[in-house]
Design a protein around this motif. Sequence first.
Motif: not given
Length: 329
Positions: A11, A13, A20, A155, A171, A173, A274
């Motif tokens: 994954t 970001s 985030t 998560t 991923s 977020e 993830n």
Amino acid sequence: MAETELPIRGTISAFGFGQTYKGKVWHYTDSAGLVGILTSTTPPPKPELVPGSPPVQAFPNGTLRATAATQLNDFSELQYGAQRIIDWYEAEGNATSGTIREHVPIRIVLGDLLKELADNPAYVCCASTTRDSLEHWRGYAGEGGYALKLDAFETYTLIDRPSVDTGFMVSPEWVKVRYRPAEQDELIRSVFQQLLDPTKQMGQIVNSDDQTAAVIVVRAHLAGLAAALKHPSFEKEDEVRLILQRPDGVTPQFRPSRRGPVPYLTLGHAPLGNAQSPTVFTPLPVSEVLVGPPSGDAMEQRVRGTRTLLDAMGRARVPVNGSELPYLP
């Protein structure tokens, strides 16, 4: 997202460190949404292939739905986000770092950004940082709505996501929606800096000879970015969105609506989801349910029903409270 082999595993970001949201959020929904979230099941751990072993049951851990950004209440939201990105890049993009080669895939995506985002949309689950929000009761919960308190620090993982050893996924977020132009500029700049950073895996792909992979990476980042930008007139919503993209090999589910079939993806709570294959899901981190207006006997009835539902789902410790707003839907 187009089907192609990418030099990426696991994954990534789309927003990077510091962009985030890590805190408590409130997801507003109607009665059908409340029941669906709390009673839905997540895939069980894969059983050992031992002859005679008992079947493994699915667990009502609870799930969230993320809707395609193209099917939100107003398509102009996506248009607004796309135009803000284009305007920022035209004004400042050439002044950012990066080689000519790195800017080529960016310019390819920006060349017809709205179509790119419509064909390959981000998926979003909407919430608010405000516990008892009049704007959200009006706009999202319907008559007699509900708000679930969730922990954005946890998560959230796409169900049926590709294996971290064989697939690539942006991923999921939680990101605070930006309404003010200065805050929007800061977020846009941070995403482009990540795409053009040669020390990061994404920057290396954008600057590689694999233009197909570079375009896919840029498109994924900008799709998520556009979904985090809204017109300043919506600022009172204090919205936070759980944003993700559909990976290769994952087919969305659909629900009917007045706007036609609405594609969505389903997420569960998995502390190591993830980074772990196979994924082990645990109960959705719901720490309170707020029952929306109007107050009175109807609210008391809905509080009792919600209490019964939570108890039946093994959530006896989750409190149920009523809205304190004097509002008649």
